[in-house]
Design an enzyme around this catalytic site. Structure first.
Site, mmCIF file in Angstrom:
data_model
loop_
_atom_site.group_PDB
_atom_site.id
_atom_site.type_symbol
_atom_site.label_atom_id
_atom_site.label_comp_id
_atom_site.label_asym_id
_atom_site.label_seq_id
_atom_site.Cartn_x
_atom_site.Cartn_y
_atom_site.Cartn_z
ATOM 1 N N GLY A 73 0.820 -1.206 0.000
ATOM 2 C CA GLY A 73 0.000 0.000 0.000
ATOM 3 C C GLY A 73 0.857 1.260 0.000
ATOM 4 C CB CYS A 326 3.069 5.454 12.334
ATOM 5 S SG CYS A 326 2.208 4.658 10.999
HETATM 6 C C1 LIG Z 1 -1.751 -0.299 6.049
HETATM 7 C C2 LIG Z 1 -2.093 0.945 5.323
HETATM 8 C C3 LIG Z 1 -1.237 1.483 4.351
HETATM 9 C C4 LIG Z 1 0.123 0.890 4.071
HETATM 10 O O1 LIG Z 1 0.054 -0.337 3.410
HETATM 11 P P1 LIG Z 1 1.341 -1.318 3.485
HETATM 12 O O2 LIG Z 1 0.988 -2.423 2.539
HETATM 13 O O3 LIG Z 1 1.433 -1.775 4.900
HETATM 14 O O4 LIG Z 1 2.523 -0.548 3.032
HETATM 15 C C5 LIG Z 1 -1.652 2.601 3.668
HETATM 16 N N1 LIG Z 1 -2.840 3.179 3.904
HETATM 17 C C6 LIG Z 1 -3.694 2.694 4.831
HETATM 18 C C7 LIG Z 1 -5.011 3.360 5.038
HETATM 19 C C8 LIG Z 1 -3.353 1.569 5.578
HETATM 20 O O5 LIG Z 1 -4.204 1.105 6.490
#
Ligand SMILES: *Cc1c(COP(=O)(O)O)cnc(C)c1O
Length: 390
Positions: A73, A326
């Site tokens: 993501g 985070c």
């Molecule tokens: C978890 C998350 C991400 C990041 O995705 P990853 O695959 O962990 O890098 C980005 N946006 C939202 C809303 C998320 O919950």
């Protein structure tokens, strides 16, 4: 570990479903060929990726050629913002996003601001809901991109995406949504909702970690973000994470097929969890009462620290969070709760419980009992607790 684990942090990550792991396994050692090769085992990898691309597109009502696999993501969000900004900067250098986005969006926007772009951050109401009218007010002649998350990861509020998409298109502006919390959890239709770009991630819907996708509507101008070989139609370089991509495809298909029945079950469990926890005095539900993800409960317990609640829950084998992963290392209150107008003290007393496929009625009962007891105990120790609540 003999203690029973009650996992209520599905918004942080999910386990990979056993049938998804099973679908992935052949692509580690048996069908290990490079999808770019000409011989048969390479061809097998290539066709497995094609299948995953079709599976992903089908869930979003997109075309397979509009799906590009990424490392997750975070990469999809970075690519969408930076790629669109850099490709369209001759038209303008203004972007609109919100104050409640994931850091993958806000930190990308901050980086763009350092490169000379301008960013407007729109706020929300007390429920964490973005107003389409506020978005429209922020539009300028030089606005090139609007990015609003589909559903918030901390409080679960589902945004009016179709309306915002419509406004973006009426003004000739591209529209991106970070749908990492929504994809595989609630129905999405990129065509009906006027979405030009959409980010998703495997490990939020019972797929593997380290794999995601960016949907890019045909014709959208976007620069490449990862440079190298000719993979993903020359738009995202790097030898494909074949097992991961296979897992993502299997997981999103599986999750989307389960939505109607699973969400009815989750809403029933969530409602009971919420109602019982709200019986504890001086508590408040954060986020929208109805327009929220079926698995999300975010509650403030006044006069105590969410971090302490988590430690006590952990001793009972209950996994929860204060919101965004985070934030847990910092003392700053959640930027999402702050944006919603939750006072700093109350924000510090908030925890997020996100249930999932394996959550049972017994789990919910256990968490209600334990959490009620923990809050009572912490309040009895807190100097902030009023006399009548001791
Ligand atoms: C978890 C998350 C991400 C990041 O995705 P990853 O695959 O962990 O890098 C980005 N946006 C939202 C809303 C998320 O919950």
């Amino acid at each position: 570990m003999n203690q029973k684990i009650v996992y209520m942090d599905h918004a942080a990550t999910t386990y990979t479903a056993p049938e998804v792991v099973e679908a992935m396994i052949p692509y580690f050692s048996e069908y290990f060929g490079n999808p770019s090769s000409v011989y048969a085992i390479g061809e097998l990898s290539k066709s497995a990726i094609d299948t995953a691309r079709k599976q992903t597109a089908a869930v979003l009502n997109a075309e397979p050629e509009e799906i590009f696999f990424t490392s997750g993501g975070t990469e999809a969000d970075n690519w969408a913002l930076k790629g669109v900004a850099l490709a369209n900067q001759r038209k303008g250098k203004h972007l609109i996003t919100t104050k409640i986005e994931h850091h993958a969006i806000t930190h990308s926007a901050e980086w763009l601001a350092e490169q000379g772009f301008e960013v407007t951050y729109v706020g929300t109401d007390e429920y964490g809901m973005v107003s389409p009218a506020e978005i429209e007010k922020a539009i300028r002649p030089d606005t090139i991109l609007i990015s609003v998350m589909y559903a918030n990861n901390e409080v679960g509020t589902i945004q009016p995406i179709a309306e915002i998409g419509k406004i973006a298109h009426e003004h000739g502006i591209l529209f991106h949504t970070d749908a990492v919390q929504a994809a595989g959890h609630i129905p999405i239709d990129v065509k009906a909702e006027n979405i030009d770009l959409l980010s998703l991630s495997g490990h939020k819907f019972y797929g593997p970690k380290g794999v995601g996708a960016l949907y890019i509507r045909k014709g959208v101008r976007i620069k490449n973000f990862i440079h190298g070989g000719a993979q993903e139609k020359k738009r995202r370089a790097g030898t494909e994470n074949v097992p991961g991509i296979v897992g993502l495809g299997a997981a999103i298909s599986r999750a989307a097929a389960a939505i109607p029945e699973e969400n009815a079950r989750l809403i029933r469990l969530r409602t009971r969890l919420t109602e019982e926890l709200l019986k504890i005095p001086a508590t408040k539900l954060n986020g929208h009462p109805t327009q929220r993800l079926p698995n999300n409960v975010n509650i403030t317990f006044e006069y105590i620290e969410g971090e302490s609640v988590l430690l006590f829950l952990n001793m009972k084998g209950i996994c929860a969070s204060t919101g965004s992963a985070c934030n847990s290392a910092s003392l700053e209150p959640s930027h999402v709760l702050t944006c919603m107008g939750v006072p700093a003290g109350s924000a510090h007393g908030s925890i997020r419980l996100t249930i999932g496929e394996r959550t049972t009625d017994e789990d919910v009962d256990f968490v209600i009992t334990e959490l009620t007891e923990i809050v009572k105990r912490l309040r009895s120790m807190s100097p902030l607790t009023p006399e009548e609540l001791r």
